[in-house]
Design an enzyme around this catalytic site. Structure first.
Site, PDB file in Angstrom:
ATOM      1  N   ASP A  43       0.583   7.304   7.607  1.00 36.29           N
ATOM      2  CA  ASP A  43       1.369   6.295   6.986  1.00 36.29           C
ATOM      3  C   ASP A  43       0.549   5.243   6.371  1.00 36.29           C
ATOM      4  O   ASP A  43      -0.574   4.257   7.109  1.00 36.29           O
ATOM      5  CB  ASP A  43       2.093   5.650   8.441  1.00 36.29           C
ATOM      6  N   LEU A  44       0.693   4.882   5.194  1.00 40.52           N
ATOM      7  CA  LEU A  44      -0.434   4.456   4.406  1.00 40.52           C
ATOM      8  C   LEU A  44      -0.625   2.861   5.146  1.00 40.52           C
ATOM      9  O   LEU A  44       0.159   2.021   5.146  1.00 40.52           O
ATOM     10  CB  LEU A  44       0.084   4.140   3.030  1.00 40.52           C
ATOM     11  N   ASP A  45      -2.016   2.440   5.044  1.00 36.18           N
ATOM     12  CA  ASP A  45      -2.253   1.191   5.634  1.00 36.18           C
ATOM     13  C   ASP A  45      -1.762   0.701   6.996  1.00 36.18           C
ATOM     14  O   ASP A  45      -1.410  -0.493   7.118  1.00 36.18           O
ATOM     15  CB  ASP A  45      -2.192   0.231   4.563  1.00 36.18           C
ATOM     16  N   GLU A  46      -1.143   1.651   7.739  1.00 31.52           N
ATOM     17  CA  GLU A  46      -0.241   1.369   9.210  1.00 31.52           C
ATOM     18  C   GLU A  46      -1.233   2.017  10.067  1.00 31.52           C
ATOM     19  O   GLU A  46      -0.417   1.841  11.359  1.00 31.52           O
ATOM     20  CB  GLU A  46       0.913   1.781   8.861  1.00 31.52           C
TER      21      GLU A  46
END
Length: 289
Positions: free
Chosen positions: A227-230
């Protein structure tokens, strides 16, 4: 046991008698407890512990210690890891165009403020090779396009695995890593980005922040997940700014914050201070080490 300081990270369901059982175990094995840090998440009923031990005078082997601790851990549903502090972790730094994080990490490593071996620098551009040459670190230029992404990542994996890399640092590597790549190194990839995400995504976020008149800027370091940048957040910091700040000054202040936040996150990881629980990171402060 050759190593003098041993540290355990412990996570388990909270229950009565945990501290007594765990500390008694180490006492009975001849260890002296240097520090014991604890945290209970009452919402999730989970207990977290970081304990540092002086192994001087003990004659127990690593294998025996781990097998014996497993007998204690199993009935208590303890998830644990141990670090003997006798091996520097091997690190790879991935970059694109921006130099400030790369230079800062290399300088800290050279001065001993980050206890690691920087085995290589990997970049999809050749722009920062000169910094690698300054610090005498191998530099690998691996260009990537949409069509060559899988082959390029396969090359990176081969480099990392053949060099025994323990931690990958994305020091402003401006490419999205595939799920296969990230899953190959769970909780072993640290990323840094400005805290404007997701409000100011894309190119030139500082210009967008200036146009919105932001009053705080900062940076976030986290473990990379699919989950991109999470992913689990390790470190964050912010600094107040005013209407007088220009896009250029915002960018400069942001770069300074990024360096500090990324360095702290990397140090926390190298020092065995982090327990990941779901999508949260429990980060224990340094305890006199």
């Amino acid at each position: 046991m050759k190593s003098q300081v041993v540290s355990f990270l412990i996570k388990c369901p909270d229950q009565k008698g945990l501290v007594a059982k765990i500390t008694s175990f180490f006492y009975e094995k001849g260890f002296n407890i240097l520090s014991s840090q604890q945290y209970v998440n009452s919402i999730e009923n989970t207990y977290f512990m970081r304990v540092r031990l002086n192994a001087e005078g003990t004659d127990i082997s690593k294998e025996t210690l781990e097998n014996n601790f497993l007998q204690l851990a199993a009935p208590l549903n303890i998830d644990w890891s141990v670090n003997y502090g006798d091996k520097k972790q091997n690190v790879a730094i991935m970059v694109s165009h921006t130099s400030h994080n790369l230079y800062d990490l290399l300088e800290r490593s050279k001065e001993g403020r980050l206890d690691c071996n920087v085995k290589m620098i990997i970049s999809n551009h050749n722009k920062l090779r000169y910094i690698a040459d300054m610090f005498n670190v191998p530099f690998y230029h691996l260009p990537v396009t949409k069509e060559t992404k899988k082959d390029q990542e396969d090359q990176i994996v081969q480099l990392l695995d053949s060099n025994g890399v323990d931690l990958v640092i994305m020091a402003r590597y401006m490419q999205i890593l595939s799920a296969d790549f990230i899953n190959h190194y769970p909780e072993k990839i640290i990323n840094i980005h400005h805290s404007f995400l997701p409000a100011f995504q894309g190119a030139n976020p500082y210009k967008k922040a200036y146009e919105r008149g932001v009053k705080l800027i900062g940076a976030t370091a986290h473990y990379a997940t699919v989950d991109l940048d999470e992913g689990p957040i390790i470190e964050q910091d912010v600094k107040p700014v005013t209407h007088e700040s220009t896009p250029t000054t915002l960018k400069r202040i942001g770069a300074d914050i990024e360096k500090l936040v990324l360095a702290r996150a990397v140090k926390n990881h190298l020092n065995h201070q982090i327990i990941v629980s779901g999508n949260r990171a429990v980060v224990f402060p340094e305890a006199g080490e």
